[in-house]
Design a protein around this motif. Structure first.
Motif, short mmCIF file in Angstrom:
data_model
loop_
_atom_site.label_atom_id
_atom_site.label_comp_id
_atom_site.label_asym_id
_atom_site.label_seq_id
_atom_site.Cartn_x
_atom_site.Cartn_y
_atom_site.Cartn_z
N ALA A 1 -40.88 -80.22 7.54
CA ALA A 1 -39.46 -79.96 7.29
C ALA A 1 -38.59 -81.09 7.83
N GLN A 2 -38.91 -81.58 9.02
CA GLN A 2 -38.11 -82.65 9.60
C GLN A 2 -38.28 -83.96 8.82
N LEU A 3 -39.46 -84.20 8.30
CA LEU A 3 -39.66 -85.39 7.48
C LEU A 3 -38.87 -85.30 6.17
N PHE A 4 -38.78 -84.09 5.60
CA PHE A 4 -37.94 -83.91 4.42
C PHE A 4 -36.47 -84.17 4.75
N ARG B 1 -49.66 -71.53 16.09
CA ARG B 1 -50.16 -72.90 15.94
C ARG B 1 -49.69 -73.57 14.66
N TRP B 2 -49.69 -72.88 13.54
CA TRP B 2 -49.37 -73.47 12.24
C TRP B 2 -47.93 -73.97 12.14
N THR B 3 -47.06 -73.51 13.02
CA THR B 3 -45.64 -73.85 12.89
C THR B 3 -45.33 -75.30 13.23
N ARG B 4 -46.15 -75.93 14.06
CA ARG B 4 -45.87 -77.33 14.39
C ARG B 4 -45.97 -78.21 13.16
N ALA B 5 -46.99 -78.02 12.34
CA ALA B 5 -47.13 -78.81 11.12
C ALA B 5 -46.00 -78.50 10.14
N ALA B 6 -45.66 -77.24 10.01
CA ALA B 6 -44.59 -76.85 9.09
C ALA B 6 -43.25 -77.42 9.54
N LEU C 1 -38.04 -71.90 6.38
CA LEU C 1 -37.61 -72.48 7.66
C LEU C 1 -37.26 -71.41 8.69
N PHE C 2 -36.68 -70.30 8.24
CA PHE C 2 -36.43 -69.20 9.17
C PHE C 2 -37.75 -68.67 9.73
N ALA C 3 -38.76 -68.53 8.87
CA ALA C 3 -40.07 -68.06 9.33
C ALA C 3 -40.69 -69.06 10.31
#
Length: 162
Positions: free
Chosen positions: A109-112, A100-105, A88-90
């Motif tokens: 995380a928010q769904l978890f 770009r990849w951070t939006r999906a990540a 999550l820090f990354a």
């Protein structure tokens, strides 16, 4: 399609063209981070900090001799807490930078967080549940805003040579 010529010295060709460090990055993108992207990055960083605190508390309890059913299962859980915190820090740092990849990540995380926060509210831990659900919902809404989508469009590759 051709691109306009780039001055390799970084000196503006005209007074109206900004320098490399003043508002533009090397690949020509704007360096101004939208407020919505900052908020999502801060939410992810706050969640990562909370996980790190939870991991520290878990490690203290584990080392102080609290009874556990499986010692190695507890160590594995501690490792998961630390790994998810680092992840999550990354996500927070690279979302702020516009990858770009951070939006999906961040969405995952928010769904978890929602899968833990909603049951917490329904089981009577209303303040703890709201502390999880409200930032997660705000982050999810902001992740789909146009400014965050356009900001988080950077790929990991270098700018073209020519």
């Amino acid at each position: 399609m051709s691109r306009p010529p780039v001055n390799p010295a970084g000196v503006p060709a005209s007074p109206d063209e900004p320098r490399e460090g003043a508002g533009r990055s090397v690949d020509g993108r704007s360096e101004i981070v939208p407020a919505a992207a900052k908020v999502v990055a801060l939410v992810a960083a706050a969640e990562a900090t909370a996980l790190l605190v939870a991991a520290g508390w878990y490690a203290y309890e584990l080392l102080s001799g609290s009874p556990v059913l499986s010692f190695w299962g507890a160590v594995f859980t501690l490792g998961l807490l630390l790994a998810f915190s680092a992840w999550l820090f990354a996500v927070s740092v690279f979302l702020y930078r516009g990858y770009r990849w951070t939006r999906a990540a961040a969405l995952v995380a928010q769904l978890f967080v929602l899968t833990v926060g909603v049951p917490a509210i329904t089981s009577g831990l209303v303040l703890a549940g709201l502390a999880m659900v409200v930032p997660a919902v705000i982050a999810i809404v902001l992740l789909f805003s146009n400014k965050v989508i356009s900001h988080a469009s950077r790929t990991g590759s270098a700018p073209p040579a020519l």
